[in-house]
Structures are given as C-alpha cells and as structure tokens.
Design an enzyme around this catalytic site. Structure first.
Site, PDB file in Angstrom:
ATOM      1  CG  ASN A  29      -1.700   1.294   1.311  1.00  0.00           C
ATOM      2  OD1 ASN A  29      -2.625   1.643   0.310  1.00  0.00           O
ATOM      3  ND2 ASN A  29      -1.918   1.812   2.485  1.00  0.00           N
ATOM      4  CG  HIS A  78      -0.257   5.994   4.820  1.00  0.00           C
ATOM      5  ND1 HIS A  78      -1.712   5.771   4.955  1.00  0.00           N
ATOM      6  CD2 HIS A  78       0.179   7.107   5.899  1.00  0.00           C
ATOM      7  CE1 HIS A  78      -2.180   6.628   6.048  1.00  0.00           C
ATOM      8  NE2 HIS A  78      -1.234   7.326   6.525  1.00  0.00           N
TER       9      HIS A  78
END
Ligand code: GRF
Length: 187
Positions: free
Chosen positions: A101, A103
């Site tokens: 991911n 962020h």
C-alpha cells in the site's frame, strides 16, 4: 514476467504512474493484469483507456471474499494505489508479503483508522510537523501497520497548507512507488 493486480478507489494518478513506468521500463518485467475498484472512480476509467482488464466490486462486507475470487492465482503482487476499503484479515493472510500500500504520510505517524486523504494532511499541518512524506509498506491485518518498504520525506514549512502538503506528498509518491515495486519484485 510478474503479474500485478492494482486496487483503486479514487482518481488513480498512482495507478497511471505505475502503468507509465511499466511502459517506460522503469518498472521492469511486470504487467498489470487486472484493476479492481471498490466504487465508481476515475481509476477504473484509466484502466479501460489502457485496455487493462478491470472490475468494480462494490465496497461492503463481501468485498474481500469477492476479491479473493477474481484475483488470478498467478498474481505476484497486489498493489493498493489510493484504495479505501479495509481488507479482511483472512485475505491479507492468504497473500502475506504480496500486498503493498502507499500511505500519504511518514508511518507509523499519521496512520490507522480515519487517516486517509486530506484527513492526513490536515492532521500533519495542525500538529505543526516539521516534515511529512509518503510510505510504501506491506499490508497486514493491522491498518497501516505492515513493515515499511520505502519512505521519503520533505520539509514542511510555515507557508505550507494541507493542500500544498498534499501536492508535495503526491510528487513523492510518484517517485517512490515504482522504486518500491521494483524492490518487492526483486528487480
Ligand atoms: C494517495 O495520496 C495515496 O497515498 C492514498 O490515496 C491517494 C491516492 O491518490 N492512499 P491517486 O488516486 O493515486 O491520485
């Protein structure tokens, strides 16, 4: 050739960056085999424009299990590129070490539930942080808790607003995401 599946919820500029850096050769030996969105979003349109297989699975309690059904077994990497649903622990555990991911902050600061989009940049400016940045990390059942793969920071000045911080973070994301993908793929 490594197969990448990308998950999106928004405008998909990071998705675009990944597509472009695969085309340019900055990300080597990889192709995007599928884009999955959890809502109508421009990210899905980008996939269509590039003739990449794409699917909309409406967000909600069955999302993770439906996602599990559509992800090809030969997938090497699942990339969350501005993806807003929380994946179920079971899904994360089935794909341990293969989900990453991005962020928009320097984790472990400004992560966790509710820390997404402008909430993050508002909190950074409100806290008077001297720096912010972006983090690419592995996805585990704990929200934003997985091991960091790559992180880069910049200085936040007195003139910065949440909007200027957001813009600077995006530029850093475009820089580190392809590098982190190469790193995870062993390129
Ligand atoms: C990025 O800031 C990313 O860090 C966050 O969502 C945003 C997505 O932007 N998870 P985009 O859709 O790639 O433009």
């Amino acid at each position: 050739m490594k197969n990448i599946v990308i998950l999106v919820s928004g405008s998909g500029t990071n998705l675009q960056r990944i597509i472009d850096t695969i085309d340019s050769g900055e990300i080597q030996n990889a192709k995007v085999t599928l884009v999955v969105a959890d809502r109508e979003c421009y990210g899905l349109e980008r996939a269509k424009k590039h003739h990449i297989e794409n699917i909309l699975i409406p967000r909600g309690k069955n999302f993770s299990s439906e996602l599990g059904n559509v992800i090809p077994k030969d997938t090497d990497l699942i990339v969350l590129a501005g993806f807003l649903s929380i994946l179920k622990p079971e899904f994360c555990e089935n794909w341990t070490g293969k989900i990453i991911n991005i962020h928009p902050a320097l984790l472990p600061k400004f992560g966790g539930k509710g820390m997404w989009g402008m909430n993050v940049h508002n909190a950074v400016v409100e806290a008077g942080e001297k720096e912010s940045g972006a983090t690419v990390h592995f996805v585990t059942p704990g929200i934003d808790e997985g091991e960091a793969i790559l992180q880069k920071s910049f200085e936040v000045t007195a003139e910065d607003t949440p909007e200027t911080v957001a813009e600077k973070v995006h530029q850093i994301e475009y820089e580190i995401f392809p590098k982190a993908i190469n790193k995870v793929l062993g390129n």
